[in-house]
Design a protein around this motif. Structure first.
Motif, PDB file in Angstrom:
ATOM      1  N   TRP A 190       1.153  -1.307   0.072  1.00  0.00           N
ATOM      2  CA  TRP A 190       0.064   0.085  -0.052  1.00  0.00           C
ATOM      3  C   TRP A 190       0.812   1.335   0.062  1.00  0.00           C
ATOM      4  O   TRP A 190       1.822   1.459   0.741  1.00  0.00           O
ATOM      5  N   GLN A 191       0.583   2.295  -1.067  1.00  0.00           N
ATOM      6  CA  GLN A 191       1.385   3.499  -1.144  1.00  0.00           C
ATOM      7  C   GLN A 191       3.018   2.863  -0.919  1.00  0.00           C
ATOM      8  O   GLN A 191       3.612   4.019  -0.307  1.00  0.00           O
ATOM      9  N   GLY A 192       3.469   2.092  -1.260  1.00  0.00           N
ATOM     10  CA  GLY A 192       4.980   2.057  -1.357  1.00  0.00           C
ATOM     11  C   GLY A 192       5.489   1.494  -0.170  1.00  0.00           C
ATOM     12  O   GLY A 192       6.578   0.968  -0.059  1.00  0.00           O
ATOM     13  N   TRP A 193       4.524   0.799   0.517  1.00  0.00           N
ATOM     14  CA  TRP A 193       4.951   0.106   1.784  1.00  0.00           C
ATOM     15  C   TRP A 193       4.704  -1.494   1.609  1.00  0.00           C
ATOM     16  O   TRP A 193       3.644  -1.678   1.159  1.00  0.00           O
ATOM     17  N   VAL A 194       5.490  -2.243   2.409  1.00  0.00           N
ATOM     18  CA  VAL A 194       5.075  -3.861   2.561  1.00  0.00           C
ATOM     19  C   VAL A 194       4.412  -4.069   3.892  1.00  0.00           C
ATOM     20  O   VAL A 194       5.089  -3.673   4.833  1.00  0.00           O
ATOM     21  N   TYR A 195       3.393  -4.750   3.952  1.00  0.00           N
ATOM     22  CA  TYR A 195       2.828  -5.237   5.147  1.00  0.00           C
ATOM     23  C   TYR A 195       2.620  -6.805   4.961  1.00  0.00           C
ATOM     24  O   TYR A 195       2.548  -7.397   4.161  1.00  0.00           O
ATOM     25  N   VAL A 196       2.521  -7.396   6.403  1.00  0.00           N
ATOM     26  CA  VAL A 196       2.507  -8.755   6.373  1.00  0.00           C
ATOM     27  C   VAL A 196       1.507  -9.259   7.481  1.00  0.00           C
ATOM     28  O   VAL A 196       1.351  -7.940   8.447  1.00  0.00           O
ATOM     29  N   THR A 197       0.798 -10.080   7.382  1.00  0.00           N
ATOM     30  CA  THR A 197      -0.245 -10.395   8.653  1.00  0.00           C
ATOM     31  C   THR A 197      -0.175 -11.973   8.588  1.00  0.00           C
ATOM     32  O   THR A 197      -0.119 -12.652   7.682  1.00  0.00           O
ATOM     33  N   LEU A 198      -0.490 -12.334  10.097  1.00  0.00           N
ATOM     34  CA  LEU A 198      -0.454 -13.849  10.183  1.00  0.00           C
ATOM     35  C   LEU A 198      -2.146 -14.278  10.200  1.00  0.00           C
ATOM     36  O   LEU A 198      -2.499 -15.317  10.122  1.00  0.00           O
ATOM     37  N   ASP A 199      -2.777 -13.135   9.998  1.00  0.00           N
ATOM     38  CA  ASP A 199      -4.347 -13.530  10.088  1.00  0.00           C
ATOM     39  C   ASP A 199      -5.000 -13.927   8.570  1.00  0.00           C
ATOM     40  O   ASP A 199      -4.641 -12.926   7.668  1.00  0.00           O
ATOM     41  N   PRO A 200      -5.445 -14.966   8.424  1.00  0.00           N
ATOM     42  CA  PRO A 200      -6.109 -15.110   7.040  1.00  0.00           C
ATOM     43  C   PRO A 200      -7.115 -14.561   6.477  1.00  0.00           C
ATOM     44  O   PRO A 200      -7.351 -14.161   5.464  1.00  0.00           O
ATOM     45  N   HIS A 201      -7.857 -13.735   7.553  1.00  0.00           N
ATOM     46  CA  HIS A 201      -9.051 -13.118   7.308  1.00  0.00           C
ATOM     47  C   HIS A 201      -9.226 -11.772   7.158  1.00  0.00           C
ATOM     48  O   HIS A 201     -10.199 -11.127   6.758  1.00  0.00           O
ATOM     49  N   VAL A 202      -8.353 -10.999   7.668  1.00  0.00           N
ATOM     50  CA  VAL A 202      -8.196  -9.598   7.814  1.00  0.00           C
ATOM     51  C   VAL A 202      -8.288  -9.132   6.482  1.00  0.00           C
ATOM     52  O   VAL A 202      -7.498  -9.415   5.531  1.00  0.00           O
ATOM     53  N   PRO A 203      -9.202  -7.890   6.296  1.00  0.00           N
ATOM     54  CA  PRO A 203      -9.368  -7.393   4.631  1.00  0.00           C
ATOM     55  C   PRO A 203      -7.814  -6.906   4.163  1.00  0.00           C
ATOM     56  O   PRO A 203      -7.258  -6.553   5.020  1.00  0.00           O
ATOM     57  N   PRO A 204      -7.673  -6.734   2.686  1.00  0.00           N
ATOM     58  CA  PRO A 204      -6.419  -6.179   2.387  1.00  0.00           C
ATOM     59  C   PRO A 204      -6.001  -4.999   2.779  1.00  0.00           C
ATOM     60  O   PRO A 204      -7.056  -4.099   3.217  1.00  0.00           O
ATOM     61  N   VAL A 205      -5.035  -4.630   2.944  1.00  0.00           N
ATOM     62  CA  VAL A 205      -4.477  -3.354   3.473  1.00  0.00           C
ATOM     63  C   VAL A 205      -5.164  -2.164   2.810  1.00  0.00           C
ATOM     64  O   VAL A 205      -5.665  -1.179   3.585  1.00  0.00           O
ATOM     65  N   ALA A 206      -5.167  -1.831   1.525  1.00  0.00           N
ATOM     66  CA  ALA A 206      -6.026  -0.968   0.884  1.00  0.00           C
ATOM     67  C   ALA A 206      -7.378  -0.791   1.279  1.00  0.00           C
ATOM     68  O   ALA A 206      -7.647   0.516   1.399  1.00  0.00           O
ATOM     69  N   GLU A 207      -7.737  -1.696   1.651  1.00  0.00           N
ATOM     70  CA  GLU A 207      -9.232  -1.545   2.136  1.00  0.00           C
ATOM     71  C   GLU A 207      -9.305  -1.145   3.707  1.00  0.00           C
ATOM     72  O   GLU A 207     -10.005  -0.296   4.110  1.00  0.00           O
ATOM     73  N   ARG A 208      -8.420  -1.660   4.410  1.00  0.00           N
ATOM     74  CA  ARG A 208      -8.086  -1.342   5.611  1.00  0.00           C
ATOM     75  C   ARG A 208      -7.857   0.183   5.876  1.00  0.00           C
ATOM     76  O   ARG A 208      -8.407   0.862   6.890  1.00  0.00           O
ATOM     77  N   LEU A 209      -6.833   0.748   4.940  1.00  0.00           N
ATOM     78  CA  LEU A 209      -6.574   1.888   5.150  1.00  0.00           C
ATOM     79  C   LEU A 209      -7.101   3.030   4.047  1.00  0.00           C
ATOM     80  O   LEU A 209      -6.748   4.038   3.468  1.00  0.00           O
TER      81      LEU A 209
END
Ligand code: FES
Ligand SMILES: [Fe+2]
Length: 380
Positions: free
Chosen positions: A154-173
């Motif tokens: 998102w916006q040039g950043w890399v994110y990781v999550t252990l949660d299979p269900h959380v919505p994509p970063v772009a949606e969350r932000l």
């Protein structure tokens, strides 16, 4: 039945929730034990760190096939890699043989080779080699692949999550994108990156970043005298982040929009955004440069910090851009040293038997929102 330590953690959550129920104009800072209790940190690991998107740095750190960065998510070592096919993937950074950590820090590899007995993996996580295992008929290397972890940008950043269900970063932000898209942060170029460990609780450093109330005093030897608190706007935050604006002409040219910058107009050309993406990604975004912290708790009393920053593209082109950035980096180092003294002193203070939370100022609205975010996540 909940264990004694879970109960102890939940009791602190209740105290925090009671604190958060006050209206903002009567709000207090968080109770001391949220910063000092291992039981509370254990709850944060379960309910926040294992369930949220966590930033690990800039996409530009992972340009070439084999470029990697490592991180630790609540005890789970993770590696993010650029594959031979150009895809970004994240994996468990633990060997499938006798569970050594595989890669350390950041770098570039052709293969992931375990430093213990040299089992080795291709960049898509498949086990490709395992020395001298032929005699073990029960072993079949095709049955082994590093567990994959979700990874997003998102916006040039890399994110990781252990949660299979959380919505994509772009949606969350999405709300944050709407607020700051005009800067074009994806195109900003990282020019420095460092890692540090400070002796404080991760939330004290996050809170320090999200309020500018401390600038005149804590930073009196550096940026304090140039900071005018009446030029700061601290609107209420959103569920996934908080923010505030500083709307003054910057003293350093790279703090304002470059003459070649066609993206920003009017007041945007001199507006700085201070962003706290929950839980651990803190960004100062100006028209000409950015800098950031990414936090990773190491127990209650230490925080690992990724500290980086760089320039908007017009200043990368400008012959004086790098010179300005060097000046800024020098200043940021001094400012960070002051912040370190500040947040380490608070960490010592919150252990005191007589310590108790006082009222927040109107400039600490982001802290109020952050406390409510923590309380709400832990109450789930
Ligand atoms: S633990 Fe990795 S090869 Fe043995
Ligand atoms: Fe500061």
């Amino acid at each position: 039945m909940a264990s004694t330590s879970t109960n102890a953690g939940l009791e602190i959550v209740r105290e925090l929730r009671a604190n958060c129920e006050r209206p903002f104009n009567d709000a207090h800072s968080m109770p001391p034990r949220v910063y000092t209790s291992a039981d509370f940190l254990a709850l944060e690991e379960c309910e926040i760190f294992r369930k949220e998107w966590l930033c690990v740095g800039r996409v530009s750190a992972l340009k070439q096939p084999g470029d990697y960065v490592t991180a630790d998510i609540a005890g789970q070592p993770v590696v993010v890699l650029r594959g031979d096919d150009g895809e970004l993937r994240a994996f468990s950074n633990v060997c499938l043989h006798r569970m050594s950590i595989l890669l350390e820090g950041r770098g570039n590899v052709r293969r992931i080779v375990c430093p213990y007995h040299a089992w080795n993996y291709s960049l898509d996580g498949a086990l490709r080699g395992a020395p001298l295992m032929e005699q073990q008929q029960g072993f079949c290397k095709e049955h082994y692949a590093l567990p994959q972890v979700r990874c997003d940008t998102w916006q040039g950043w890399v994110y990781v999550t252990l949660d299979p269900h959380v919505p994509p970063v772009a949606e969350r932000l999405a709300d944050l994108t709407a607020l700051i898209d005009v800067y074009g942060m994806s195109s900003y170029v990282e020019t420095f990156y460092e890692e540090h460990v400070w002796n404080t609780n991760w939330k004290l450093l996050a809170e320090n970043f999200m309020e500018s109330y401390h600038l005149p005093m804590l930073h009196r030897a550096t940026v304090g005298p140039h900071s005018r608190l009446e030029e700061m706007e601290c609107p209420p935050g959103f569920p996934a982040f908080n923010y505030h604006w500083i709307t003054k002409e910057a003293s350093l040219p790279i703090g304002n929009a470059h003459p070649d910058n066609r993206r920003l107009e009017g007041h945007w050309r001199k507006t700085t955004a201070l962003l706290a993406v929950y839980p651990t990604h803190l960004i100062t975004l100006t028209p000409g440069y950015f800098w950031y912290l990414v936090l990773q708790p190491q127990g209650v009393g230490k925080v690992h910090i990724r500290f980086g920053g760089g320039l908007a593209p017009e200043f990368v082109e400008d012959p004086k851009g790098a010179e300005y950035m060097a000046t800024l980096k020098h200043l940021l180092d001094e400012v960070n040293a002051e912040d370190r003294r500040g947040v380490e002193a608070v960490f010592r203070g919150v252990h005191a038997p007589l310590a108790k939370p006082g009222h927040l100022s109107h400039l600490e609205r982001p802290n109020y929102d952050f406390a409510r975010y923590i309380a709400q996540r832990l109450a789930q």
